[in-house]
Scaffold this active site. Structure first.
Site, short mmCIF file in Angstrom:
data_model
loop_
_atom_site.label_atom_id
_atom_site.label_comp_id
_atom_site.label_asym_id
_atom_site.label_seq_id
_atom_site.Cartn_x
_atom_site.Cartn_y
_atom_site.Cartn_z
N PHE A 17 1.17 -0.80 0.09
CA PHE A 17 0.02 0.14 -0.04
C PHE A 17 0.88 1.39 0.37
CE2 PHE A 17 0.02 -1.27 5.03
CZ PHE A 17 0.64 0.12 5.11
N CYS B 5 -1.12 8.33 3.45
CA CYS B 5 -1.48 8.38 5.06
C CYS B 5 -1.86 7.42 6.02
CB CYS B 5 -3.46 8.93 4.70
SG CYS B 5 -3.50 10.38 4.85
#
Ligand code: NAD
Ligand code: UGA
Length: 461
Positions: free
Chosen positions: A271, A275
């Site tokens: 990923f 964030c």
């Protein structure tokens, strides 16, 4: 009766402030919204007549900006004026991981948030509702309150926490039809004023109100749980590669259990995005600051697994290319951290490239939405080698066939839909032989590519 909000100011015209406030402006034409930012170039881009030049690419966003801009949506660098005039102020500035001092590399850097609070305190002459839209460590509202309540100018401030759950690439859809809207606060009237805004298009049962701290902590927790699912399935992908199991089949099999659910179980090269990593690091830091080391270690593993996944993807390329990529051309398809966005922050592609460049690979990159300038800036930021060296080893092109021509291998780093429709026979024809594809997104069709003669490797197969 809650006060009816007539004017909103949003500080921060980034990936959250821009799309979020554009959608509020679209849904609430009677509210005047001004999005302000100290970055003049960014505001100029939001005001650009050519909607292709908006600073944030999101499907459907340009149309909404075209509809609302100049009617009840304004972009400006005059932060003081917008604060002074607003009844409600959203703080939507960046909260990156600290790069200095205490908590370096872990804690969220709250200097931009504090600057906003001090500016609001200095400028406000009338009562304001201040809304935390940025993702913040739990208990930040206490610090904001302390700054705002000590101005001595008689202005009343109410602080709300209203974290944003949109995902990039689907921001407009997520904002128009959110799973939930979360509002934390202490003052019932202030909470109601914000509920009334969202209630114009979000069903009331999806508007959840909590205390301030639950709201702040829920945002970090949601991101940690989402990222954990990706790291969990990525850990299984490695086991699949050793055992003959197929990770897509495993995902489907477990996702059909309604307690687990099918979403967010797609194995990948790791990923990325601005964030997940920053928010988990922040959670780990907060847990440690309360001496909760078992909690901290537990969440830390999600990041360690993600680093491992990026690393082993690059390693597999090197090993498969006969243990050396020195002087070999590797074509990267995709640089953004996911499809349908021009955002590259923490993209797995950056780290895979960096690793291969340290092995002296020559990388040619094609991404439909990311500029060459951005790609070089991402690599330079790592400081692994000089910027001249990055420019010597990396070429950015605007034609995918130019990227893949004469390449030893292709690495798919972003799942852009257009990659699926390429003329793969032509690409094979123009590549070096044997021709390798490393699919970090499990995007392409194995049977079709093997038929053409490619050596095709996908995560978790
Ligand atoms: P961003 O970097 O794209 O935008 C932040 C903007 O704030 C920048 O343009 C910056 O110039 C501006 N800014 C900073 N300090 C300022 C000040 N004092 N006055 C005026 N302008 C100022 O960041 P983003 O991606 O929009 O994220 C903002 C917040 O939202 C972060 O806390 C992030 O964690 C959170 N969040 C992001 C996403 C996402 O998908 N990007 C989703 C949910 C929540
Ligand atoms: C994420 C959350 O999904 C949002 O709810 C949240 O508001 C946001 O973070 C935030 O706080 O910034 P975003 O990072 O924009 O949104 O995008 P995601 O769709 O979550 O993807 C994050 C990364 O995980 C991407 O690199 C994506 O490719 C990867 N991913 C996602 C996978 O590898 N597999 C999956 O199954 C899902």
């Amino acid at each position: 009766m809650a006060k009816k909000i007539e004017k909103i100011c949003c500080i921060g015209a980034g990936y959250v402030g821009g799309p979020t406030m554009s959608v509020v402006a679209k849904q609430c034409p009677e509210i005047e919204i001004t999005i302000v930012d100290m970055n003049e170039a960014r505001i100029a881009a939001w005001n650009d007549c050519d909607l292709n030049n908006l600073p944030v690419y999101e499907p459907g966003l340009a149309e909404i900006v075209a509809e609302a801009r100049g009617r009840n949506l304004f972009f400006s660098t005059d932060v003081d004026k917008a604060i002074a005039e607003a009844d409600m102020i959203f703080i939507s500035v960046n909260t990156p991981t600290k790069t200095y001092g205490k908590g370096k590399g872990m804690a969220a850097d709250l200097k931009f948030i504090e600057l906003c609070a001090r500016q609001i305190a200095a400028v406000a002459k009338t009562d304001k509702i201040v809304v935390e839209k940025s993702t913040l460590p739990v208990r930040t509202a206490a610090a904001l309150k302390s700054i705002l309540d000590n101005t001595g100018n008689g202005v009343n401030f109410h602080i709300l926490s209203n974290p944003e759950f949109l995902a990039e690439g689907t921001a407009v859809e997520d904002l128009l039809n959110p799973d939930r809207v979360l509002i934390g606060g202490e003052n019932a009237e202030a909470i109601q004023a914000l509920v009334d805004i969202y209630a114009q298009w979000v069903p009331e049962e999806r508007i959840l109100t909590t205390n301030l701290w639950s709201s702040e902590l829920s945002k970090l927790t949601a991101n940690a749980f989402l990222a954990q699912r990706v790291s969990s399935i990525n850990s299984i992908s490695e086991l699949c590669e050793k055992t003959g199991a197929n990770v897509d089949e495993v995902s489907k099999a477990i996702g059909l259990d309604s307690r687990i659910g099918p979403k967010f179980l797609k194995a990948s090269v790791g990923f990325g995005g601005s964030c997940f990593q920053k928010d988990i690091l922040n959670l780990v830091y907060i847990a440690r600051s309360y001496n909760l080391h078992a909690v901290a270690d537990y969440w830390d593993q999600v990041i360690l697994m993600n680093d491992h996944q990026k690393h082993r993807f690059a390693d597999n390329i090197i090993q498969t290319l006969y243990n050396t990529v020195s002087g070999k051309k590797i074509a990267f398809l995709g640089w953004a951290f996911k499809k349908d966005t021009n955002d590259t922050r923490e993209s797995a592609a950056i780290y895979v490239a960096d690793y291969l460049l340290s092995e002296e690979a020559e990388i040619t990159i094609y991404d439909p939405k990311v500029s060459a300038e951005r790609i070089y800036a991402d690599l330079d930021y790592l400081n692994t080698r000089s910027s001249a060296e990055n420019r010597r080893l990396v070429r950015v092109v605007s034609d995918p066939y130019e990227a893949t021509s004469e390449a030893h291998a292709i690495a798919v780093l972003t799942e852009w839909d257009e990659f699926k429709g390429y003329d793969w026979a032509r690409i094979k024809q123009e590549m070096k032989r044997p021709s390798f594809i490393f699919d970090g997104r499990k995007l392409l069709n194995r049977a079709q590519l093997e038929e053409i003669g490619f050596n095709y490797y996908a995560i978790g197969e």
